[in-house]
Structures are given as C-alpha cells and as structure tokens.
Design an enzyme around this catalytic site. Structure first.
Site, short mmCIF file in Angstrom:
data_model
loop_
_atom_site.label_atom_id
_atom_site.label_comp_id
_atom_site.label_asym_id
_atom_site.label_seq_id
_atom_site.Cartn_x
_atom_site.Cartn_y
_atom_site.Cartn_z
N ASP A 131 0.86 -1.18 0.00
CA ASP A 131 0.00 0.00 0.00
C ASP A 131 0.90 1.23 0.00
OD1 ASP A 131 1.05 0.29 2.53
OD2 ASP A 131 -0.87 0.32 3.57
N ASP A 143 1.36 4.76 2.33
CA ASP A 143 0.94 5.40 3.57
C ASP A 143 1.25 6.89 3.54
OD1 ASP A 143 0.41 2.80 5.14
OD2 ASP A 143 2.47 2.53 4.42
N ASP A 190 -3.37 4.54 2.69
CA ASP A 190 -3.75 4.93 4.05
C ASP A 190 -3.48 6.41 4.19
OD1 ASP A 190 -4.35 2.32 4.73
OD2 ASP A 190 -2.42 1.91 5.66
P1 TTP Z 1 2.12 -0.97 6.70
O1 TTP Z 1 1.64 -0.13 5.60
O2 TTP Z 1 1.24 -2.11 7.11
O3 TTP Z 1 3.56 -1.61 6.41
P2 TTP Z 1 4.79 -1.12 5.54
O4 TTP Z 1 4.49 0.18 4.87
O5 TTP Z 1 5.98 -1.15 6.43
O6 TTP Z 1 4.95 -2.27 4.48
P3 TTP Z 1 4.11 -2.50 3.14
O7 TTP Z 1 5.05 -2.27 2.01
O8 TTP Z 1 3.67 -3.94 3.21
O9 TTP Z 1 2.95 -1.55 3.13
O10 TTP Z 1 2.34 -0.09 8.00
C1 TTP Z 1 3.24 0.99 8.05
C2 TTP Z 1 3.47 1.39 9.48
O11 TTP Z 1 2.31 1.98 10.02
C3 TTP Z 1 3.80 0.19 10.37
O12 TTP Z 1 4.98 0.48 11.09
C4 TTP Z 1 2.65 0.09 11.30
C5 TTP Z 1 2.09 1.48 11.31
N1 TTP Z 1 0.65 1.60 11.62
C6 TTP Z 1 0.30 2.33 12.74
O13 TTP Z 1 1.17 2.83 13.44
N2 TTP Z 1 -1.03 2.46 13.04
C7 TTP Z 1 -2.01 1.90 12.29
O14 TTP Z 1 -3.19 2.07 12.60
C8 TTP Z 1 -1.62 1.13 11.11
C9 TTP Z 1 -2.66 0.48 10.25
C10 TTP Z 1 -0.29 1.02 10.83
MN MN Z 2 2.65 0.48 3.82
MN MN Z 3 -0.47 0.87 5.54
#
Ligand code: TTP
Ligand code: MN
Ligand code: MN
Ligand code: MN
Length: 377
Positions: free
Chosen positions: A205, A207, A301
């Site tokens: 995803d 973020d 996100d």
């Molecule tokens: P992710 O998007 O799940 O993971 P990522 O970006 O490291 O890997 P990917 O390439 O698979 O997307 O989460 C990113 C960070 O956000 C992770 O450290 C957890 C944090 N997080 C929060 O702190 N609060 C939340 O509500 C959520 C959903 C994630």
């Molecule tokens: Mn992510």
């Molecule tokens: Mn995420």
C-alpha cells in the site's frame, strides 16, 4: 573468520532500534524461512514462538555477512535452540524440512490465501477453513456467506491489490493525494511514510501523513472534503473513514500492536497508468474502449495528524513493524518511558516529552538516530 567479526556479533543489540538495518539482507534464505514459521505460529495463535522467529529474522537482517557455519551466529541475540536448529538444517541441507512442511500444510495454505483478500483477517479465514472452504473460488461460490463491504472490494480488485505497488505507482498516488490536499489547504504537509519512506521499491500500500502547521479547525474537515472531491472525480473505489478518538489526557498505550487514535482513511484509489502508447493510433484502434483498463486499484492509508504530534506519528508510521515493536519495548524496559504514535511519557519524572522531529524522540530515549532506511528491521 577474523576476531573483529566475533566482537561485532557480541555487540549486536537485542533491540532493533539499536541496530542499523538497511534493505541489503545477506541472509534472506534464513530470514524468509523464519518469517514463514512466524506467520504459521501467528495463524495458530502461538504468540511466543511467533515473536521468537520474528526477532530472529529481524536480527539476521542486520548482519553484514552471509551465515555459512553455525559458528557465525555465536554471540548474536535471539538465537534460541529452535532457531539454531533451523539454521543448521538450512546450512546442511540447503532448506528446512519444517518450513517445507508448513508450506505444504493445508491450513497454512488456506489461511494464507484467504488473508490475501483485503478485509479478510484471521477470524474470517478460520471460519471459512472450518466450513471446509479451501479456495477463493469456493468462497465466491458460497452464496450463504455474508461478505463485508471491505471484503467485497477485496474480491473485486483482487488482482490489482495482490500485485505489488511499484515506486512509480506510489509516486502517481502521491500526486493525486497532494493535488487534492493542497487544493483544500495549501500549506498542508503531505509525507509518504511506511515502506516507501524506508527506501523500499515496492509495497502492499502507500501510507500518507497529512498535517497542517498551526491549525486545528481546517484539519477536522480536511479528510471529509478529500473524500467528497475524489468521489466526484470517480477516483475512490473503496474507503473507510475513521474519526479521531484521541484524548490528550491519556497516557501512551502499552499495547504495541494497538491502533492509534488519529483520524484516518483506509482507501482504494483508482490510479491511472502512464500511457506509453499515447498518440499511437494503430494500437488504440486495435482495442475497443472497454478492453483497455488504463488504471490500477491501489491501497492508500491517509492519516491526519495534529501538528504537535507529527514527529511521533511519522516515527510510528514509518515502521518497520519489528522496529516499532522494539522501540516501544526499549522505551518501556530500558527507560521507564511510554511511547506510542501520539506522545512520549516519562514515568519517573511523570511528564510528557515534546518533540518536533524524529531526531528529538531518539534523543529523549538516549538512542543514536537511525535514518528511515536504517529501520528495515
Ligand atoms: P504498513 O503499511 O502495514 O507496512 P509497511 O508500509 O511497512 O509495508 P508494506 O510495504 O507492506 O505496506 O504499515 C506501516 C506502518 O504503520 C507500520 O509500522 C505500522 C504502522 N501503523 C500504525 O502505526 N497504526 C495503524 O493504525 C496502522 C494500520 C499502521
Ligand atoms: Mn505500507
Ligand atoms: Mn499501511
Ligand atoms: Mn515486559
């Protein structure tokens, strides 16, 4: 092996926040194996073994050499009996029979498949498995199943959502987010967090953190307006808006895996593809309009953060998950402090410690600063 590397291994911290872990992994053969075992323990709700294998994988990611003999892991933390056994198997046989057994296990395979659908977690997977379902086709065929709105979107965009998001696609999504946010609040700060901030070339995803310096009013309406505009532009394939539940009298949460309290939106965005064949009339004529799908569904996100909490949110949303867990564990056990995505609280002095940057949070914790790309633990 030289004496120096023996000394180096003895000085590896048990905490990921005290290890510089880049994306260069010399021991992927081992860490992949551990992560499969950890995942299987997670599926079977064996928290202890799950954590043990996650920590073992994490620590091996920071080694500057490939393990070729058992001696290589002497002095390295988290190398318990089970872990050592798997390492020996892989050194001797080239693979681990325990990992192979997991990969062949019907329950593991089904749960892995079911949870690959956006909106399907362990609870739903377990239920489907106990109902005798084994494939996604069987799930889709079962008309008695009540799918959530999220799961319906997950099935509808399954292929797009299970193919990795590329850096180029993340940049395209970034432009869409910046465009709409700056239209509403021109001085808003939009930052990519998560894996892409750690330097990863792909992700599941994208973020985004959004904050407005020196404002409170504009913030609350921002996400609602973003959603309205995207709906009109027909860019929103799915969204779930979660309102803020933050109370500033609360102490930081002890629970490492608890969700934070920011207003946020979990969305699926329609991201249009770069047209390489623009103006190529021969190609365009060969396909009818309907046949060309010129967009990809991408999970984003969006998190709206009050400016004074921005450094904590950025640190929390940059990850990796294992880095975050160890950072909080370190704060609790080594510093008697409580850290979450909103604040840092010193239990001895009974005060909140403010921070305007990630560097200041590391400093409060007495830690050397790690750059985002050194947090791939
Ligand atoms: P992710 O998007 O799940 O993971 P990522 O970006 O490291 O890997 P990917 O390439 O698979 O997307 O989460 C990113 C960070 O956000 C992770 O450290 C957890 C944090 N997080 C929060 O702190 N609060 C939340 O509500 C959520 C959903 C994630
Ligand atoms: Mn992510
Ligand atoms: Mn995420
Ligand atoms: Mn404890």
């Amino acid at each position: 092996r030289s004496v120096t590397s023996d000394l180096d291994r003895d000085s590896i911290s048990e905490y990921a926040c005290q290890r510089r872990t880049t994306l260069k992994n010399y021991n992927q053969k081992f860490t992949d194996a551990f992560e499969i075992l950890a995942e299987n323990y997670e599926f079977n709700e064996n928290k202890g073994f799950c954590t043990a294998f996650r920590r073992a994988a994490s620590v091996l990611k920071c080694l500057p050499f490939t393990i070729v003999q058992v001696h290589d892991i002497e002095g390295v933390p988290w190398m318990g009996k089970q872990v050592k056994g798997i390492i020996e198997d892989i050194i001797e046989e080239g693979e681990s029979s325990k990992v192979k057994a997991v990969l062949d296990n019907e329950n593991y395979r089904s749960v892995k498949l079911f949870t690959s659908v956006f909106g399907v977690g362990l609870k739903t997977s377990d239920k489907w498995y106990r109902m005798g379902l084994r494939t996604l086709e069987e799930v889709k065929r079962d008309k008695n199943l009540k799918l959530t709105r999220m799961q319906k979107a997950g099935f509808l965009h399954y292929d797009d959502l299970t193919s990795c998001v590329s850096k180029a696609e993340a940049d395209a999504a970034s432009l869409i987010v910046q465009d709409v946010v700056w239209k509403i609040v021109p001085n808003a700060i939009v930052t990519i967090a998560g894996g892409f901030r750690r330097g990863k070339q792909t992700g599941h995803d994208v973020d985004f953190l959004i904050t407005v310096p020196g404002s409170k009013q504009e913030e609350e309406e921002l996400l609602h307006t973003v959603i309205d505009i995207w709906k009109k532009q027909e860019l929103l394939l799915y969204y779930d808006l979660i309102e803020s539940t933050f109370e500033d009298t609360k102490l930081p949460s002890r629970k490492v895996d608890a969700l934070d309290h920011f207003q946020k939106c979990f969305a699926i965005l329609k991201v249009h593809k770069e047209r390489e064949d623009k103006g190529n009339s021969i190609r365009s004529k060969a396909f009818s309009e309907e046949e060309i799908k010129d967009w990809k569904a991408i999970r984003v996100d969006l998190v709206v953060v009050p400016f004074e909490q921005y450094a904590f949110a950025l640190l929390g949303w940059t990850g990796s998950t294992q880095f975050e867990r160890d950072l909080r564990r370190y704060a609790t056990h080594e510093k008697k402090m409580m850290l979450d995505n909103h604040a840092l609280y010193d239990k001895t002095k009974k005060i909140f410690l403010n921070a305007a940057s990630e560097e200041e949070i590391f400093a409060h914790l007495g830690l050397d600063y790690l750059e985002p790309w050194e947090r791939n633990a």
